[in-house]
Enzyme design. Sequence first.
Site, PDB file in Angstrom:
ATOM      1  N   GLU A 107      11.038 -16.896   3.224  1.00  0.00           N
ATOM      2  CA  GLU A 107      11.402 -17.360   4.574  1.00  0.00           C
ATOM      3  C   GLU A 107      11.647 -18.862   4.556  1.00  0.00           C
ATOM      4  O   GLU A 107      11.351 -19.541   3.591  1.00  0.00           O
ATOM      5  CB  GLU A 107      10.264 -17.075   5.567  1.00  0.00           C
ATOM      6  CG  GLU A 107      10.388 -15.746   6.297  1.00  0.00           C
ATOM      7  CD  GLU A 107      11.415 -15.787   7.426  1.00  0.00           C
ATOM      8  OE1 GLU A 107      11.985 -16.868   7.701  1.00  0.00           O
ATOM      9  OE2 GLU A 107      11.660 -14.725   8.016  1.00  0.00           O
ATOM     10  N   ARG A 160      -0.992 -15.727  13.470  1.00  0.00           N
ATOM     11  CA  ARG A 160      -0.539 -16.774  12.548  1.00  0.00           C
ATOM     12  C   ARG A 160       0.807 -17.291  13.045  1.00  0.00           C
ATOM     13  O   ARG A 160       1.482 -16.641  13.832  1.00  0.00           O
ATOM     14  CB  ARG A 160      -0.382 -16.230  11.129  1.00  0.00           C
ATOM     15  CG  ARG A 160       0.704 -15.167  10.971  1.00  0.00           C
ATOM     16  CD  ARG A 160       1.133 -15.030   9.519  1.00  0.00           C
ATOM     17  NE  ARG A 160       1.989 -13.902   9.241  1.00  0.00           N
ATOM     18  CZ  ARG A 160       3.316 -13.882   9.378  1.00  0.00           C
ATOM     19  NH1 ARG A 160       3.946 -14.947   9.886  1.00  0.00           N
ATOM     20  NH2 ARG A 160       4.013 -12.822   9.052  1.00  0.00           N
ATOM     21  N   ASN A 219       4.752 -18.093  12.690  1.00  0.00           N
ATOM     22  CA  ASN A 219       5.899 -17.526  11.985  1.00  0.00           C
ATOM     23  C   ASN A 219       6.947 -18.636  11.859  1.00  0.00           C
ATOM     24  O   ASN A 219       6.578 -19.790  11.630  1.00  0.00           O
ATOM     25  CB  ASN A 219       6.391 -16.262  12.699  1.00  0.00           C
ATOM     26  CG  ASN A 219       7.197 -15.378  11.776  1.00  0.00           C
ATOM     27  OD1 ASN A 219       6.841 -15.224  10.599  1.00  0.00           O
ATOM     28  ND2 ASN A 219       8.275 -14.810  12.254  1.00  0.00           N
ATOM     29  N   GLU A 250       0.912  -8.821  10.871  1.00  0.00           N
ATOM     30  CA  GLU A 250       1.468  -7.469  10.769  1.00  0.00           C
ATOM     31  C   GLU A 250       0.583  -6.588   9.886  1.00  0.00           C
ATOM     32  O   GLU A 250       0.013  -7.057   8.907  1.00  0.00           O
ATOM     33  CB  GLU A 250       2.878  -7.534  10.158  1.00  0.00           C
ATOM     34  CG  GLU A 250       3.882  -8.268  11.027  1.00  0.00           C
ATOM     35  CD  GLU A 250       5.212  -8.482  10.331  1.00  0.00           C
ATOM     36  OE1 GLU A 250       5.189  -8.971   9.189  1.00  0.00           O
ATOM     37  OE2 GLU A 250       6.252  -8.160  10.930  1.00  0.00           O
ATOM     38  N   ASN A 296      10.940 -16.041  15.946  1.00  0.00           N
ATOM     39  CA  ASN A 296      11.904 -16.298  14.887  1.00  0.00           C
ATOM     40  C   ASN A 296      13.037 -17.172  15.399  1.00  0.00           C
ATOM     41  O   ASN A 296      12.951 -17.803  16.434  1.00  0.00           O
ATOM     42  CB  ASN A 296      12.426 -14.960  14.332  1.00  0.00           C
ATOM     43  CG  ASN A 296      11.666 -14.545  13.084  1.00  0.00           C
ATOM     44  OD1 ASN A 296      11.494 -15.334  12.162  1.00  0.00           O
ATOM     45  ND2 ASN A 296      11.202 -13.295  13.046  1.00  0.00           N
ATOM     46  N   ASP A 308      16.301 -12.003  12.540  1.00  0.00           N
ATOM     47  CA  ASP A 308      15.180 -12.763  11.958  1.00  0.00           C
ATOM     48  C   ASP A 308      15.520 -14.260  11.970  1.00  0.00           C
ATOM     49  O   ASP A 308      15.703 -14.827  13.045  1.00  0.00           O
ATOM     50  CB  ASP A 308      14.881 -12.189  10.563  1.00  0.00           C
ATOM     51  CG  ASP A 308      13.504 -12.554  10.054  1.00  0.00           C
ATOM     52  OD1 ASP A 308      12.994 -13.610  10.454  1.00  0.00           O
ATOM     53  OD2 ASP A 308      12.940 -11.806   9.236  1.00  0.00           O
TER      54      ASP A 308
HETATM   55  O1  LIG Z   1       9.239 -13.602   8.488  1.00  0.00           O
HETATM   56  C1  LIG Z   1       9.159 -13.072   9.587  1.00  0.00           C
HETATM   57  O2  LIG Z   1       9.858 -13.360  10.515  1.00  0.00           O
HETATM   58  C2  LIG Z   1       8.087 -12.049   9.738  1.00  0.00           C
HETATM   59  O3  LIG Z   1       6.919 -12.692   9.331  1.00  0.00           O
HETATM   60  C3  LIG Z   1       8.364 -10.897   8.810  1.00  0.00           C
HETATM   61  O4  LIG Z   1       7.260 -10.132   8.624  1.00  0.00           O
HETATM   62  C4  LIG Z   1       9.548 -10.043   9.122  1.00  0.00           C
HETATM   63  O5  LIG Z   1      10.695 -10.802   9.005  1.00  0.00           O
HETATM   64  C5  LIG Z   1       9.482  -9.241  10.411  1.00  0.00           C
HETATM   65  O6  LIG Z   1       8.628  -8.176  10.266  1.00  0.00           O
HETATM   66  C6  LIG Z   1      10.810  -8.727  10.864  1.00  0.00           C
HETATM   67  O7  LIG Z   1      10.762  -8.633  12.231  1.00  0.00           O
HETATM   68 ZN   LIG Z   2      11.471 -14.797  10.134  1.00  0.00          ZN
END
Ligand SMILES: O=C(O)[C@H](O)[C@@H](O)[C@H](O)[C@H](O)CO
Ligand SMILES: [Zn+2]
EC number: 3.1.1.17
Length: 299
Positions: free
Chosen positions: A18, A101, A103, A121, A154, A204
Amino acid sequence: MSSIKIECVLRENCRCGESPVWEEASDSLLFVDIPAKKLCRWDSLSKRVQRVAVDAPVSSVALRQLGGYVATIGTKFCALNWENQSVSVLATVDKEKTNNRFNDGKVDPAGRYFAGTMAEETAPAVLERHQGSLYSLFPDHNVKKYFDQVDVSNGLDWSLDHKIFYYIDSLSYSVDAFDYDLQTGQISNRRIVYKMEKDEQIPDGMCIDAEGKLWVACYNGGRVIRLDPETGKRLQTVKLPVDKTTSCCFGGKDYSEMYVTCARDGMDAEGLLRQPDAGGIFKITGLGVKGIAPYSYAG
Ligand SMILES: O=C(O)[C@H](O)[C@@H](O)[C@H](O)[C@H](O)CO
Ligand SMILES: [Zn+2]
């Protein structure tokens, strides 16, 4: 006609790669592997990668004007000294939400570090709903909370004139926009700019290009899509040889290349055999459009 080329430049086997960020000063790509609790810096010239391990899931990384980096680790905004691998906490959020947490996160054009949270998750996209919030860390280390009820925070990026903030809550299957006040860091007037089509799956990570169009990585969709946020139309689809594409950024010479991260978590043995580059870093060239330099945290 541009001829698009897609290449896996690093087989890092990320569980969930990521937050790709181009660092021009070192010709390097920074990224994280969230559940593996590591930050990586891939030198595009030497092709070597350096890794820093941290003690909690690290979900985003950004450049810092003072040098070094900032990162979201667990529920903390942190500063990272790459040389001695030391981490110092700048601020903590969601203190009462022990299963949360951070993201994705990114720095705005005024040097504020925006990042949202989510419940951890149990499997990809399986989590307790509405637990997350969106925050930003101001240069003075104060934290501003924008809204709560987020599923999977995201996105995110800003329009080229800095007047719009683009954001994705993945499980809403849409790309949203807000009016943005760069002076104050305030957002207002949320609206949807794009609704994902079924085979595009889960929106995402996202970045803007030099023409003001949005690129969205489609988790489970194995592609990045280019959107016109003014018309709400999809302009282009670029498919990758991996399904779990998570995020994208521009980098390389003049920001003419796109880098895409992806995940392995959630794939079965057969899927991993079919997609051996899952969890790698991909470079796309020949898109015919450039990106813009990432902003650096000002605190
Ligand atoms: O990186 C992220 O955004 C989340 O932490 C991931 O776990 C996945 O991308 C998500 O599940 C998709 O919706
Ligand atoms: Zn992401």
